[in-house]
Structures are given as structure tokens and as C-alpha cells.
Design an enzyme around this catalytic site. Structure first.
Site, PDB file in Angstrom:
ATOM      1  N   GLU A 175     -13.739  15.540 -67.821  1.00  0.00           N
ATOM      2  CA  GLU A 175     -13.173  16.286 -68.966  1.00  0.00           C
ATOM      3  C   GLU A 175     -14.010  17.439 -69.492  1.00  0.00           C
ATOM      4  O   GLU A 175     -14.243  17.537 -70.704  1.00  0.00           O
ATOM      5  CB  GLU A 175     -12.883  15.315 -70.118  1.00  0.00           C
ATOM      6  N   GLU A 373      -7.679   7.846 -65.981  1.00  0.00           N
ATOM      7  CA  GLU A 373      -7.756   7.082 -67.235  1.00  0.00           C
ATOM      8  C   GLU A 373      -6.387   7.061 -67.877  1.00  0.00           C
ATOM      9  O   GLU A 373      -5.693   8.082 -67.909  1.00  0.00           O
ATOM     10  CB  GLU A 373      -8.729   7.730 -68.243  1.00  0.00           C
TER      11      GLU A 373
HETATM   12  C1  BG6 Z   1     -11.577   9.978 -72.436  1.00  0.00           C
HETATM   13  C2  BG6 Z   1     -13.019   9.780 -72.021  1.00  0.00           C
HETATM   14  O1  BG6 Z   1     -11.425  11.260 -72.903  1.00  0.00           O
HETATM   15  O2  BG6 Z   1     -11.116   9.207 -73.494  1.00  0.00           O
HETATM   16  C3  BG6 Z   1     -13.525   8.362 -72.220  1.00  0.00           C
HETATM   17  O3  BG6 Z   1     -13.196  10.176 -70.698  1.00  0.00           O
HETATM   18  C4  BG6 Z   1     -13.070   7.853 -73.565  1.00  0.00           C
HETATM   19  O4  BG6 Z   1     -14.920   8.366 -72.084  1.00  0.00           O
HETATM   20  C5  BG6 Z   1     -11.550   7.864 -73.591  1.00  0.00           C
HETATM   21  O5  BG6 Z   1     -13.565   6.589 -73.895  1.00  0.00           O
HETATM   22  C6  BG6 Z   1     -10.922   7.257 -74.828  1.00  0.00           C
HETATM   23  O6  BG6 Z   1     -11.482   7.817 -75.974  1.00  0.00           O
HETATM   24  P1  BG6 Z   1     -12.028   6.884 -77.128  1.00  0.00           P
HETATM   25  O7  BG6 Z   1     -12.573   7.771 -78.131  1.00  0.00           O
HETATM   26  O8  BG6 Z   1     -10.867   6.117 -77.585  1.00  0.00           O
HETATM   27  O9  BG6 Z   1     -13.061   6.015 -76.485  1.00  0.00           O
END
Ligand code: BG6
Length: 475
Positions: A175, A373
Site C-alpha cells: 500500500e 487482504e
Molecule cells: C491494510 C494494511 O491497509 O489495512 C494492514 O495493509 C492493516 O496492515 C489493514 O492492518 C486493516 O487496517 P486496520 O487499521 O484495521 O488494522
């Protein structure tokens, strides 16, 4: 038609959110080790020095450093075909500019990867999930400096050579597209990605463009390097992509939304099309931003094209529109969508958005996509018997997997895998909380650092196990 038998079902983790042991076995301090814990209402604080009185979630994580065997065994029970981890740069080169890697750091990742392979789980390795040694920020000014590209490539080379034959899938960066702050008064994203606070920049537009350019160049060079080291290597870069919808059919708003969405794509264009896009250079010139693009950079863009694109998808958004000031602001700027429900942290839940972004991105580049993700951060409560009935998570994932399947089966998008964020509860990136849980596996750890770290299967564990077993035929 159904999903291919080779489809990569699995999960994603990052070192700084799970490992802990922030100063063990020769690891140096890194960007994320300086951020305290926050909450939905209170931003994480970025400290200049480690303050003993503060709690820094990355220092202990969920102790994956010691518990990886137990955790990987659970992932294998889930039926995982792949696990994405990140290799912490500061474990391998504690200061970032040493000649020789720290052997203890490499040995640790060999142990993790050997365990994955023993369970027939494909390792997918991210080389930069915000774990840059802080020394590079202090001594070299992070990505402002071209020398940082060489330091990064030196790290990539050490890791790729060492893990040759064990790792085939590499991710150059996580990202980098969020390098611009989401709102003018937030330092968090720029800091996480570069180690530098947005508010400290004197000429932010020029500096962010330069840092982004250097990271893009580092990425294309890492792709070429990986191919040189082993022609079997498949290299991607991961982007956090958000479909941006117009508020209504007023052409001005449609155009705004289009521009807002496209702003995340110039980096992908540069990495996938063999050249840094002319339209971006023209845009920079109009605003007085200069990039130093050399002939050898041009060559690098041509030979370092991505093999696949990683998409992190959580939500969609609605672009700000003319005359709007009453709307509640959504997470990535823009406004809330009245047609969608939101998570406990205000992120819009939109399965169709995933189908949309898969189609949109695939039609642009025509190379394989991996969903690197996707998941729901929620408050999980253990009942009197210790069970966690996380039906809300099941319904989020079900909706998204169903739409992903439509993109693959009906729309013919070449999507090769679906990795959940995160298969096990871990430290939240944006808030530092443990309370924001994503996992199929509950971790007994709380926001004040307490908890015995024991692992417990949630209801979603059995649900996802079944999805993988049936290759999602039931959806
Ligand atoms: C993504 C990242 O943008 O979002 C992760 O790559 C991150 O590292 C995930 O954990 C979710 O975000 P958050 O703030 O809910 O942990």
C-alpha cells in the site's frame, strides 16, 4: 464453472503487527516501533524516542515470533493454501546500511517458511510492510534520497538469495498508494509508509511526489532483481484500492469520483506498463513539481514489470461533491454511502465494490490479481462458555467471496487467490488496538497489553474451513 483447484485460499499478516520481540536477536528499531496505541477516537501518537512509560503495540504484537508454530498449525487446520507474511527489514539489516545481513534474522524467517512448507502452505513474502529501520529515516531521509533505493535492493537481494527455492511469490511493497495523508491534519499514513511526519514537510507536494517516485523505482528494480535471481519468481506489488462512487449523476460529481479513484492508479501504471505515465508528469509540471527521471530509470521501468497485482480491499467510498459540507466524513476522505452499512470503525461494507474493483483493475492491465487482504475488524466478545459467535464476520466474508466468485466465474477476471486480513487477531494498523479484531482465531490480548496470549477458535474458523474445503462451491 467453479474456482480452479489451484486457487490460493489463505490469510495475510505483517511482521510489525504480529511478531513482537521488537529488539530480539539483533533486530534494530523500525518505523512502527515508535507508534503508540490509539483508538477509534484517539489517534496513535508518533514519538521521536522510545518512551518507557508508553505502550507500543509492535513491541509485543501477538508474540508470533515465539508462537508461529502453533499459529501455522492452526492455519493448516483451516486448510490454508497460502500465507502472506512480511519480512521485517530491521531484523535483517538492523541499521539498514550494513554490508552483511543479521544471520539470526534470516534464520528466524527460514524457520517460519520451513514450517509453512511442511504444511504445504505457499509462502507469499512482502518486503516492505512499513518495517524500515529508523536509521535510514534519520541518516538518509528515507525515500527522499535515491540511496535508499540501493539500501532496499541490498535487503531484497539478501532475502531473495537466502530464500531461493523456498519462496516463489514476492510482494515489493504494501500500500504505497496511501503515502498522501487521508486528511490534511493526519500524520499517520505518510509516517507509516516513510517514517516521516507529513506535518514536518516544508514542501509536501514535491516531497511526497519524490518519495513516491523513488518507491516505485525501487519496486520495479526489485521485480527485475527477483527475476534475475530465480526466473520462477512471481512478483507483485500490493495496493489498497477503494472504488469511489459519485454522489449522483451530476457530471461534475462523476468526474470528481473518477479522478479520486484514478489517483491510486498512476503507481500501478508505472509498474505494470513499462514507463512512468506521461499524464502524471504533465500534472506534476502544472503544479511545479519536478521529478528527476534518468535514462537508466526508463530502462528499469521497461524491464521491471509486475507479474501480478495485489489488492487489499475493505470498503468503497463516495467522493466529496459540490455544495456538500454537512455529510459525515468517511475513512478515506469522501462521504458515507447511505446505501451501505458500516463496520464498528465506520468502514463501509460493500461486497459489490470488490467485484467492481477486480473488474476495473483487471481490464486496465490484464495481468493476474491476488486479493491480498479483505476482512472485517469488529469487537468480539467471548460468551460464558468462552465461545465467540462472530456471525457478522461470516456474513461480511460470505458477501465478499460471493462477489469475488462472480468476478472470476462470470466476468473472467484472472484472480488467483483470496487472502483474508487477518486470519488471527493482531494489532490494528491505524488505531493500534487489539479490540479491532479480524481473526478466525481469537488472541487473549487486550489494549492495555494484558492477556495470556492463548489462541481460541471462533465460529468463523469452522465456517472458513468449510469454504476452503469446498472451494467455495456452496456460495
Ligand atoms: C491494510 C494494511 O491497509 O489495512 C494492514 O495493509 C492493516 O496492515 C489493514 O492492518 C486493516 O487496517 P486496520 O487499521 O484495521 O488494522
Amino acid at each position: 464453472m467453479e474456482l480452479k483447484e489451484t486457487f490460493l485460499w489463505g490469510g495475510s499478516l505483517s511482521a510489525n503487527q504480529v511478531e513482537g520481540c521488537w529488539d530480539s536477536d539483533g533486530k534494530g528499531p523500525a518505523i512502527m516501533d515508535y507508534i503508540t496505541s490509539g483508538s477509534y477516537q484517539k489517534a496513535r501518537e508518533i514519538t521521536d524516542k522510545i518512551d518507557q512509560d508508553q505502550y507500543y503495540p509492535s513491541h509485543t504484537g501477538i508474540d508470533f515470533y515465539h508462537r508461529y508454530q502453533e499459529d501455522i498449525k492452526l492455519f493448516s487446520e483451516l486448510g490454508f493454501k497460502a500465507l502472506r507474511i512480511s519480512i521485517d527489514w530491521s531484523r535483517i539489516f538492523p541499521m539498514g546500511d550494513e554490508d552483511k545481513p543479521n544471520s539470526k534474522g534470516l534464520e528466524y524467517y527460514h524457520r517460519v517458511i520451513d514450517t509453512l512448507l511442511a504444511y504445504h502452505i505457499e509462502p507469499i513474502v512482502t518486503l516492505y510492510h512499513y518495517e524500515m529501520p529508523i536509521n535510514i529515516v534519520k541518516k538518509y531521509h528515507s525515500w527522499m534520497n535515491r540511496q535508499t533505493i540501493d539500501l532496499y535492493l541490498h535487503f531484497c537481494k539478501a532475502v531473495m538469495n537466502s530464500l531461493k527455492g523456498k519462496v516463489k511469490y514476492w510482494v515489493t511493497f504494501n500500500e504505497m498508494n496511501h503515502i498522501d495523508p487521508q486528511t490534511e491534519n493526519s500524520d499517520l499514513f505518510t509516517y507509516m509508509i516513510t517514517g516521516i511526519k507529513y506535518s514536518s514537510l516544508e514542501n509536501p507536494k514535491q516531497i511526497l511526489a519524490t518519495m513516491s517516485y523513488h518507491m516505485i523505482l525501487a519496486s520495479v528494480k526489485a521485480v527485475a532483481l527477483a527475476h534475475e535471481i530465480d526466473e520462477k519468481n512471481q512478483v507483485g506489488c500490493v495496493f489498497g484500492l477503494t472504488p469511489v462512487y459519485p454522489r449522483n449523476c451530476n457530471p461534475i460529481n462523476v468526474m470528481n469520483a473518477f479522478r479520486e479513484m484514478e489517483k491510486d492508479y498512476y503507481q500501478i501504471d508505472a509498474m505494470a506498463n513499462g514507463q512512468f505515465p506521461d499524464y502524471k508528469i504533465a500534472e506534476y509540471q502544472k503544479t511545479g513539481i519536478q521529478l528527476d527521471i534518468t535514462e537508466s530509470d526508463r530502462q528499469a521501468f521497461m524491464i521491471g514489470k509486475l507479474d501480478f497485482i495485489g489488492i487489499n480491499y475493505y470498503m468503497s467510498s463516495v467522493a466529496k461533491y459540490e455544495g456538500d459540507d454537512k455529510q459525515e466524513e468517511a475513512f478515506f476522505g469522501g462521504v458515507q454511502n447511505p446505501y451501505l452499512k458500516t463496520s464498528d470503525w465506520g468502514w463501509a461494507i460493500d461486497g459489490i465494490g470488490l467485484r467492481y474493483i477486480l473488474n476495473y483493475t483487471y481490464h486496465k492491465y490484464g495481468i493476474p490479481i491476488m486479493i491480498t487482504e479483505n476482512g472485517l475488524g469488529a469487537v468480539d466478545v467471548r460468551d460464558a462458555n468462552g465461545n465467540i459467535e462472530d456471525d457478522y464476520r461470516i456474513s461480511y466474508l460470505e458477501e465478499h467471496i460471493r462477489e469475488m466468485k462472480k468476478a472470476i466465474v462470470e466476468d473472467h477476471v484472472d484472480c488467483i487467490g483470496y487472502l483474508t486480513w487477518a486470519p488471527i487477531d493482531l494489532v490494528s494498523l491505524t488505531t493500534g488496538e487489539m479490540k479491532k479484531r479480524y481473526g478466525f482465531i481469537y488472541v487473549d490480548k487486550y489494549d492495555d497489553g494484558s492477556g495470556d496470549l492463548s489462541r481460541h477458535k471462533k465460529k468463523s474458523f469452522y465456517w472458513f474451513q468449510d469454504i476452503i474445503k469446498e472451494n467455495a462451491k456452496q456460495l
